[in-house]
Design a protein around this motif. Structure first.
Motif, PDB file in Angstrom:
ATOM      1  N   MET A   1     -24.003  10.140  16.286  1.00 50.90           N
ATOM      2  CA  MET A   1     -23.208   9.037  15.781  1.00 50.90           C
ATOM      3  C   MET A   1     -23.637   7.730  16.454  1.00 50.90           C
ATOM      4  O   MET A   1     -23.994   7.723  17.627  1.00 50.90           O
ATOM      5  N   ASP A   2     -23.532   6.698  15.730  1.00 45.09           N
ATOM      6  CA  ASP A   2     -23.843   5.367  16.243  1.00 45.09           C
ATOM      7  C   ASP A   2     -22.720   4.914  17.184  1.00 45.09           C
ATOM      8  O   ASP A   2     -21.556   4.849  16.771  1.00 45.09           O
ATOM      9  N   PRO A   3     -23.045   4.622  18.449  1.00 47.76           N
ATOM     10  CA  PRO A   3     -22.001   4.229  19.415  1.00 47.76           C
ATOM     11  C   PRO A   3     -21.184   3.012  18.969  1.00 47.76           C
ATOM     12  O   PRO A   3     -19.975   2.971  19.203  1.00 47.76           O
ATOM     13  N   CYS A   4     -21.823   2.067  18.336  1.00 48.03           N
ATOM     14  CA  CYS A   4     -21.096   0.879  17.870  1.00 48.03           C
ATOM     15  C   CYS A   4     -20.110   1.244  16.755  1.00 48.03           C
ATOM     16  O   CYS A   4     -18.986   0.733  16.723  1.00 48.03           O
ATOM     17  N   ALA A   5     -20.524   2.121  15.867  1.00 52.51           N
ATOM     18  CA  ALA A   5     -19.641   2.547  14.784  1.00 52.51           C
ATOM     19  C   ALA A   5     -18.439   3.314  15.331  1.00 52.51           C
ATOM     20  O   ALA A   5     -17.314   3.141  14.861  1.00 52.51           O
ATOM     21  N   VAL A   6     -18.695   4.163  16.327  1.00 56.67           N
ATOM     22  CA  VAL A   6     -17.594   4.905  16.955  1.00 56.67           C
ATOM     23  C   VAL A   6     -16.623   3.932  17.604  1.00 56.67           C
ATOM     24  O   VAL A   6     -15.400   4.048  17.443  1.00 56.67           O
TER      25      VAL A   6
END
Length: 55
Positions: A1-6
């Motif tokens: 998962m993309d850390p920014c999206a999380v």
């Protein structure tokens, strides 16, 4: 998962949960979820420790 999206998803969820709640309710929910996170981390730490001891 993309850390920014999380991060954005968690922030949006926090805002949705807090909407319409009193400061005391938000504080209680924050304490609840912090304890939940700590408990999950403790479980995983001991699981990994037990796995390392068996090797």
């Amino acid at each position: 998962m993309d850390p920014c999206a999380v991060n954005m998803s968690v922030s949006a969820l926090a805002c949705a949960i807090a909407k319409g709640k009193t400061d005391a309710q938000v504080a209680a929910l924050g304490a609840f979820f912090s304890q939940l996170g700590d408990s999950l981390e403790t479980m995983i730490a001991f699981k990994e420790l037990n796995n390392n001891c068996e090797k």
